[in-house]
Design a protein around this motif. Structure first.
Motif, PDB file in Angstrom:
ATOM      1  N   ALA A  13      78.015 -13.423  83.390  1.00 22.26           N
ATOM      2  CA  ALA A  13      76.619 -12.998  83.456  1.00 22.26           C
ATOM      3  C   ALA A  13      76.443 -11.625  82.822  1.00 22.26           C
ATOM      4  O   ALA A  13      75.434 -11.359  82.146  1.00 22.26           O
ATOM      5  CB  ALA A  13      76.159 -12.971  84.913  1.00 22.26           C
ATOM      6  N   ILE A  14      77.418 -10.755  82.989  1.00 25.12           N
ATOM      7  CA  ILE A  14      77.335  -9.415  82.384  1.00 25.12           C
ATOM      8  C   ILE A  14      77.400  -9.520  80.865  1.00 25.12           C
ATOM      9  O   ILE A  14      76.628  -8.874  80.147  1.00 25.12           O
ATOM     10  CB  ILE A  14      78.452  -8.511  82.943  1.00 25.12           C
ATOM     11  CG1 ILE A  14      78.181  -8.224  84.418  1.00 25.12           C
ATOM     12  CG2 ILE A  14      78.560  -7.228  82.152  1.00 25.12           C
ATOM     13  CD1 ILE A  14      79.295  -7.508  85.125  1.00 25.12           C
ATOM     14  N   GLU A  15      78.301 -10.349  80.365  1.00 27.20           N
ATOM     15  CA  GLU A  15      78.404 -10.550  78.913  1.00 27.20           C
ATOM     16  C   GLU A  15      77.107 -11.128  78.343  1.00 27.20           C
ATOM     17  O   GLU A  15      76.660 -10.740  77.265  1.00 27.20           O
ATOM     18  CB  GLU A  15      79.575 -11.479  78.582  1.00 27.20           C
ATOM     19  CG  GLU A  15      80.916 -10.814  78.623  1.00 27.20           C
ATOM     20  CD  GLU A  15      81.037  -9.700  77.608  1.00 27.20           C
ATOM     21  OE1 GLU A  15      80.593  -9.881  76.453  1.00 27.20           O
ATOM     22  OE2 GLU A  15      81.552  -8.639  77.985  1.00 27.20           O
ATOM     23  N   PHE A  16      76.521 -12.072  79.075  1.00 28.43           N
ATOM     24  CA  PHE A  16      75.278 -12.684  78.608  1.00 28.43           C
ATOM     25  C   PHE A  16      74.145 -11.657  78.599  1.00 28.43           C
ATOM     26  O   PHE A  16      73.341 -11.620  77.663  1.00 28.43           O
ATOM     27  CB  PHE A  16      74.913 -13.870  79.497  1.00 28.43           C
ATOM     28  CG  PHE A  16      73.657 -14.574  79.075  1.00 28.43           C
ATOM     29  CD1 PHE A  16      73.637 -15.374  77.955  1.00 28.43           C
ATOM     30  CD2 PHE A  16      72.485 -14.421  79.800  1.00 28.43           C
ATOM     31  CE1 PHE A  16      72.484 -16.022  77.557  1.00 28.43           C
ATOM     32  CE2 PHE A  16      71.319 -15.058  79.418  1.00 28.43           C
ATOM     33  CZ  PHE A  16      71.325 -15.869  78.296  1.00 28.43           C
ATOM     34  N   GLY A  17      74.077 -10.818  79.628  1.00 29.80           N
ATOM     35  CA  GLY A  17      73.005  -9.826  79.702  1.00 29.80           C
ATOM     36  C   GLY A  17      73.156  -8.720  78.680  1.00 29.80           C
ATOM     37  O   GLY A  17      72.157  -8.130  78.248  1.00 29.80           O
ATOM     38  N   LYS A  18      74.399  -8.419  78.282  1.00 30.46           N
ATOM     39  CA  LYS A  18      74.629  -7.341  77.317  1.00 30.46           C
ATOM     40  C   LYS A  18      73.958  -7.612  75.980  1.00 30.46           C
ATOM     41  O   LYS A  18      73.481  -6.690  75.322  1.00 30.46           O
ATOM     42  CB  LYS A  18      76.127  -7.146  77.088  1.00 30.46           C
ATOM     43  CG  LYS A  18      76.812  -6.297  78.102  1.00 30.46           C
ATOM     44  CD  LYS A  18      78.265  -6.116  77.721  1.00 30.46           C
ATOM     45  CE  LYS A  18      79.011  -5.327  78.754  1.00 30.46           C
ATOM     46  NZ  LYS A  18      80.436  -5.210  78.425  1.00 30.46           N
ATOM     47  N   GLN A  19      73.900  -8.875  75.568  1.00 29.64           N
ATOM     48  CA  GLN A  19      73.322  -9.166  74.253  1.00 29.64           C
ATOM     49  C   GLN A  19      71.822  -8.883  74.224  1.00 29.64           C
ATOM     50  O   GLN A  19      71.252  -8.702  73.157  1.00 29.64           O
ATOM     51  CB  GLN A  19      73.607 -10.606  73.862  1.00 29.64           C
ATOM     52  CG  GLN A  19      72.914 -11.645  74.717  1.00 29.64           C
ATOM     53  CD  GLN A  19      73.312 -13.048  74.326  1.00 29.64           C
ATOM     54  OE1 GLN A  19      73.955 -13.243  73.311  1.00 29.64           O
ATOM     55  NE2 GLN A  19      72.941 -14.008  75.141  1.00 29.64           N
ATOM     56  N   TYR A  20      71.172  -8.832  75.376  1.00 25.41           N
ATOM     57  CA  TYR A  20      69.742  -8.529  75.425  1.00 25.41           C
ATOM     58  C   TYR A  20      69.476  -7.053  75.713  1.00 25.41           C
ATOM     59  O   TYR A  20      68.366  -6.573  75.533  1.00 25.41           O
ATOM     60  CB  TYR A  20      69.049  -9.389  76.494  1.00 25.41           C
ATOM     61  CG  TYR A  20      69.084 -10.849  76.148  1.00 25.41           C
ATOM     62  CD1 TYR A  20      68.264 -11.360  75.150  1.00 25.41           C
ATOM     63  CD2 TYR A  20      69.952 -11.711  76.793  1.00 25.41           C
ATOM     64  CE1 TYR A  20      68.303 -12.699  74.817  1.00 25.41           C
ATOM     65  CE2 TYR A  20      70.003 -13.050  76.465  1.00 25.41           C
ATOM     66  CZ  TYR A  20      69.178 -13.535  75.479  1.00 25.41           C
ATOM     67  OH  TYR A  20      69.219 -14.862  75.144  1.00 25.41           O
ATOM     68  N   HIS A  24      68.715  -2.432  72.162  1.00 21.83           N
ATOM     69  CA  HIS A  24      67.286  -2.274  72.411  1.00 21.83           C
ATOM     70  C   HIS A  24      67.047  -0.902  73.029  1.00 21.83           C
ATOM     71  O   HIS A  24      67.645  -0.557  74.040  1.00 21.83           O
ATOM     72  CB  HIS A  24      66.765  -3.365  73.351  1.00 21.83           C
ATOM     73  CG  HIS A  24      66.866  -4.737  72.758  1.00 21.83           C
ATOM     74  ND1 HIS A  24      68.026  -5.471  72.780  1.00 21.83           N
ATOM     75  CD2 HIS A  24      65.954  -5.487  72.110  1.00 21.83           C
ATOM     76  CE1 HIS A  24      67.825  -6.623  72.180  1.00 21.83           C
ATOM     77  NE2 HIS A  24      66.567  -6.673  71.757  1.00 21.83           N
ATOM     78  N   LYS A  25      66.171  -0.137  72.414  1.00 17.26           N
ATOM     79  CA  LYS A  25      65.918   1.210  72.905  1.00 17.26           C
ATOM     80  C   LYS A  25      65.125   1.191  74.195  1.00 17.26           C
ATOM     81  O   LYS A  25      65.366   1.975  75.099  1.00 17.26           O
ATOM     82  CB  LYS A  25      65.175   2.020  71.849  1.00 17.26           C
ATOM     83  CG  LYS A  25      66.023   2.328  70.649  1.00 17.26           C
ATOM     84  CD  LYS A  25      65.273   3.183  69.677  1.00 17.26           C
ATOM     85  CE  LYS A  25      66.175   3.470  68.480  1.00 17.26           C
ATOM     86  NZ  LYS A  25      65.496   4.257  67.476  1.00 17.26           N
ATOM     87  N   GLU A  26      64.175   0.310  74.297  1.00 18.78           N
ATOM     88  CA  GLU A  26      63.339   0.263  75.495  1.00 18.78           C
ATOM     89  C   GLU A  26      63.640  -1.022  76.256  1.00 18.78           C
ATOM     90  O   GLU A  26      63.148  -2.095  75.914  1.00 18.78           O
ATOM     91  CB  GLU A  26      61.859   0.327  75.116  1.00 18.78           C
ATOM     92  CG  GLU A  26      61.468   1.654  74.521  1.00 18.78           C
ATOM     93  CD  GLU A  26      59.962   1.737  74.307  1.00 18.78           C
ATOM     94  OE1 GLU A  26      59.231   0.962  74.933  1.00 18.78           O
ATOM     95  OE2 GLU A  26      59.545   2.564  73.503  1.00 18.78           O
ATOM     96  N   PHE A  27      64.450  -0.875  77.255  1.00 20.44           N
ATOM     97  CA  PHE A  27      64.735  -2.001  78.148  1.00 20.44           C
ATOM     98  C   PHE A  27      64.330  -1.553  79.540  1.00 20.44           C
ATOM     99  O   PHE A  27      65.039  -0.852  80.235  1.00 20.44           O
ATOM    100  CB  PHE A  27      66.229  -2.362  78.111  1.00 20.44           C
ATOM    101  CG  PHE A  27      66.520  -3.645  78.815  1.00 20.44           C
ATOM    102  CD1 PHE A  27      66.285  -4.859  78.189  1.00 20.44           C
ATOM    103  CD2 PHE A  27      67.010  -3.652  80.111  1.00 20.44           C
ATOM    104  CE1 PHE A  27      66.537  -6.050  78.831  1.00 20.44           C
ATOM    105  CE2 PHE A  27      67.262  -4.833  80.762  1.00 20.44           C
ATOM    106  CZ  PHE A  27      67.030  -6.035  80.113  1.00 20.44           C
TER     107      PHE A  27
END
Length: 171
Positions: A13-20, A24-27
């Motif tokens: 889940a961490i690996e999957f979330g990292k790609q988003y 990205h500057k504004e998350f």
């Protein structure tokens, strides 16, 4: 709609979330809620699914796309929950298990300042393993072998001590 329970995210889940998140500057919090709701990834991708344990989205890289958890930690957590549930079910089905079989060591009261045996029969049956009775000749034999071999089961080297019968060698 049922409310999703989230636990600590697994490695998948961490690996999957990292790609988003990375790049990205504004998350912000809105993007995080969209990620948790599944709005950021392609809904037609059959390999993206929710972990059965932690509840986060992850990408299944297995050959047949049959894994249910995102990591080994989550798999271990699922099995722990299953065992807990099985024990609870067993307790409901069988509330009074068989009584524990009595052993000879149950007669030994060790937790007091002066431990003692409650039954002489148990003391004799258990105690012989720790305090083996020997005859005097057997004990002498054991002592002689210990002197010869020492602690390491090797014969000690024989040392010749020069002694002339008087105190010539004492300086």
């Amino acid at each position: 709609m049922t409310r999703q329970i989230y636990r600590d995210p697994g490695a998948g889940a961490i690996e999957f979330g990292k790609q988003y998140v990375i790049g990205h500057k504004e998350f912000d919090l809105l993007s995080m809620s969209r990620l948790l709701d599944g709005d950021l990834h392609d809904p037609t991708d059959k390999r993206v699914k929710r972990c059965d344990y932690c509840g986060y989205f992850w990408r299944d890289d297995s050959l047949r796309n049959t894994r249910k958890t995102c990591s080994e930690e989550c798999k271990r957590g699922i099995r722990t929950l299953q065992r807990r549930q099985q024990r609870a079910d067993q307790e409901l089905l069988n509330p009074n298990p068989k009584p524990k079989k009595r052993t000879l060591m149950d007669d030994y009261v060790y937790w007091l300042e002066y431990p003692y045996w409650g039954d002489e029969y148990s003391m004799l049956k258990v105690g012989w393993k720790y305090e083996v009775p020997h005859k005097a000749s057997t004990i002498d034999y054991i002592e002689a072998k210990n002197e010869l071999y020492g602690e390491g089961n090797r014969v000690k080297p024989k040392r010749v001590i020069d002694y002339h019968g008087d105190n010539r060698d004492d300086f």
